[in-house]
Motif scaffolding. Structure first.
Motif, PDB file in Angstrom:
ATOM      1  N   UNK A 199       0.841  -1.197   0.000  1.00 57.35           N
ATOM      2  CA  UNK A 199       0.000   0.000   0.000  1.00 57.35           C
ATOM      3  C   UNK A 199       0.876   1.248   0.000  1.00 57.35           C
ATOM      4  N   UNK A 200       0.731   2.046  -1.071  1.00 57.65           N
ATOM      5  CA  UNK A 200       1.514   3.273  -1.169  1.00 57.65           C
ATOM      6  C   UNK A 200       0.585   4.488  -1.153  1.00 57.65           C
ATOM      7  N   UNK A 219       9.135   2.851   3.228  1.00 55.53           N
ATOM      8  CA  UNK A 219       9.776   4.157   3.087  1.00 55.53           C
ATOM      9  C   UNK A 219       8.776   5.268   3.372  1.00 55.53           C
ATOM     10  N   UNK A 220       7.611   5.098   2.737  1.00 58.33           N
ATOM     11  CA  UNK A 220       6.563   6.099   2.892  1.00 58.33           C
ATOM     12  C   UNK A 220       6.106   6.167   4.345  1.00 58.33           C
ATOM     13  N   UNK A 221       5.940   5.015   4.944  1.00 63.40           N
ATOM     14  CA  UNK A 221       5.504   4.931   6.340  1.00 63.40           C
ATOM     15  C   UNK A 221       6.497   5.674   7.242  1.00 63.40           C
ATOM     16  N   UNK A 222       7.765   5.459   7.030  1.00 66.94           N
ATOM     17  CA  UNK A 222       8.801   6.123   7.820  1.00 66.94           C
ATOM     18  C   UNK A 222       8.731   7.638   7.687  1.00 66.94           C
ATOM     19  N   UNK A 223       8.651   8.084   6.426  1.00 66.73           N
ATOM     20  CA  UNK A 223       8.619   9.532   6.166  1.00 66.73           C
ATOM     21  C   UNK A 223       7.422  10.184   6.837  1.00 66.73           C
ATOM     22  N   UNK A 224       6.245   9.576   6.628  1.00 66.16           N
ATOM     23  CA  UNK A 224       5.015  10.162   7.165  1.00 66.16           C
ATOM     24  C   UNK A 224       5.035  10.177   8.692  1.00 66.16           C
ATOM     25  N   UNK A 225       5.524   9.092   9.263  1.00 63.54           N
ATOM     26  CA  UNK A 225       5.563   8.964  10.718  1.00 63.54           C
ATOM     27  C   UNK A 225       6.453  10.042  11.332  1.00 63.54           C
TER      28      UNK A 225
END
Ligand code: ADP
Ligand code: MG
Length: 485
Positions: free
Chosen positions: A424-425, A474-480
């Protein structure tokens, strides 16, 4: 000399030479037409020649000679254009003739070497000679048969090569590595199946100790009956300590044959030099000398496969993978073929190597399976790596996909679709999951903001769990991180 090569607080050095017996993969025995197949009912694969009836005559199996020459060439030996068989006389119930037909003063191959890699360095171990001989039968002692023992002569006359090393080996680890390389080469050549459990590859180890700096060899013991790499290492380690104790107490090592008892983890004296056989060798009168033409040798040489050392170097130079990976991937022909197929199908060389040495070997080992009976095909691994590259699946999901592929032999696309494993992106979906986790983790959020940054792992884990592992990492890390600021 490095510290790893000395023993007894740096006082002693070990000198080791191995005598390897390899059963040749011929269909028939060395001097008759009986089958060599393993596991048949006792004494069903015998004839008057191998049971030693009087008046019979042996006929040499040409394939056995070819296999010995092939092995000699692969190990850089000189091939004798003139060699002959000799009788080695001794009495034992599994040897009906009262002598073993072997080679003595004129073996088929002499003077070669095998290169091994130990702790990242290449070391060359000399090969003194390779000779051909017949195997003996097998005595069977079972408690259920009371006072009787049995003799199975199916193995009598099975062709063997005895490969004798120079006393160039210095540590138990080198000895085990030498055996591994030996097995690998023999299997590449297709001259021996290398099955140590069934005894088609076995070794006797000669070992002596000498004070560091001394040139002369010490008195040696010969260790028999070691049918695994681990046992070879263990038996030699035991023997090193035993011989050092003898020397330290001012005693002398006795030249003798010792048997490795794997259950007790010790070597035990079997017979001393005084009890040693006088084999009374003499040329075998029933067989003519073996004359080998240069043409035949050239023909065999031309048919040699690419061997593990050459293949390892090629893997390093053409695929840019580390030596270590290349060494493992080329240890077996089947593994190296599988690897090259995956890379040819588009798999990134290091990624393919990682998946093979990691997950694939783990799964195969778990079930004690070999690559030959693996449902997963190399092209399918390449396909999965493509899905990782284009972001369809994360590395974490890939592990699940890989295992599914391994179990069912399905393509990665199919597994991903069937199990709904697409990564999921979608930022909105990930943000929603993050918000929920942060909302119920007020304490942790507070600690994080106060400087406990290690907690990021906790948040990532919680969100991943909520999203069943499917979030784009990657996206999860950035958003978090953005949300936690
Ligand atoms: P044998 O005829 O008793 O089998 P060989 O001279 O053929 O004896 O040697 C057999 C093996 O023992 C060879 O691998 C050789 O390298 C090794 N060897 C010989 N002398 C020593 C020694 N002093 N210490 C350790 N290994 C030895
Ligand atoms: Mg010997």
């Amino acid at each position: 000399m490095s510290a790893q090569e000395t023993f007894g607080n740096g006082k002693y050095e070990a000198v080791i030479g191995l005598e390897v017996h390899a059963q040749m993969l011929t269909e028939t025995k060395i001097f008759c037409g009986c089958s060599t197949k393993f596991g048949a009912e006792p004494n069903t694969q015998t004839c008057p020649v191998d049971i030693g009836m009087p008046g019979v005559l042996p006929v040499l199996n040409k394939k056995a000679v070819e296999f010995a020459i092939k092995t000699g060439l692969a190990m850089g030996c000189r091939i004798s254009t003139y060699s002959r068989f000799a009788r080695k006389n001794y009495f034992y119930p599994d040897l009906p003739k009262g002598y073993q037909v072997s080679q003595y003063e004129l073996p088929i191959c002499e003077g070669g070497h095998i290169d091994i890699v130990v702790d990242g360095a290449v070391k060359r171990i000399g090969i003194t000679r390779i000779h051909m001989e017949e195997d003996a039968g097998k005595n069977i002692h079972e408690s259920s048969s009371g006072n009787y023992s049995f003799v199975d002569l199916n193995r009598a006359g099975v062709p063997l090569m005895e490969i004798v090393s120079e006393p160039d080996i210095r540590t138990p680890k080198e000895a085990a590595e030498y055996m591994r390389k030996m097995r690998s080469i023999l299997r590449y050549l297709g001259v021996c199946d290398g099955n140590m459990e069934q005894g088609s590859l076995r070794c006797d180890a000669n070992i002596s100790m000498r004070p560091v700096g001394q040139k002369e060899f010490g008195i040696r013991a010969e260790l028999k009956n070691m049918n695994s790499f681990r046992f070879i290492e263990k038996a030699l380690e035991y023997e090193i300590n035993r011989q050092i104790s003898v020397l330290e107490e001012g005693g002398k090592v006795v030249q003798e044959t010792r048997l490795w008892d794997s259950a007790a983890g010790v070597t035990q004296s079997m017979r001393t030099k005084e009890e040693a056989h006088d084999y009374r060798y003499f040329p075998e009168p029933d067989l003519v000398p073996i004359e080998v033409t240069q043409e035949w040798i050239k023909g065999i040489e031309a048919g040699l496969p690419e061997l593990p050392d050459a293949k390892r170097e090629r893997f390093v130079s053409s695929y840019g993978i580390p030596e270590y990976d290349a060494e493992l991937l080329t240890s077996e022909r089947a593994i190296s073929d599988w690897y090259e197929r995956a890379v040819t199908a588009g798999g990134q060389p290091k990624a393919v190597s990682n998946w093979m040495m990691g997950e694939l070997m783990r799964l195969l080992n778990e079930e004690n399976k070999s690559l030959e009976d693996c449902l997963l095909k190399p092209e399918q691994l390449a396909g999965m790596l493509k899905l990782m590259d284009n972001g369809t699946i994360s590395g974490k999901i890939a592990k699940t996909v890989f295992e599914e592929m391994y179990r069912g032999g399905k393509d990665a696309d199919a597994v991903v679709k069937e199990k709904g494993l697409v990564q999921i992106s979608d930022e909105g979906a990930i943000e929603k999951a993050i918000d929920e986790v942060l909302a119920r983790s007020a304490k942790e959020v507070e600690r994080y903001r106060a400087g406990d940054e290690k907690l990021i792992g906790f948040f990532v884990g919680q969100v991943m769990k909520a999203m069943k592992g499917k979030a784009n990492p990657q996206l999860l890390n950035d958003l978090l991180k953005r949300k936690l600021q």
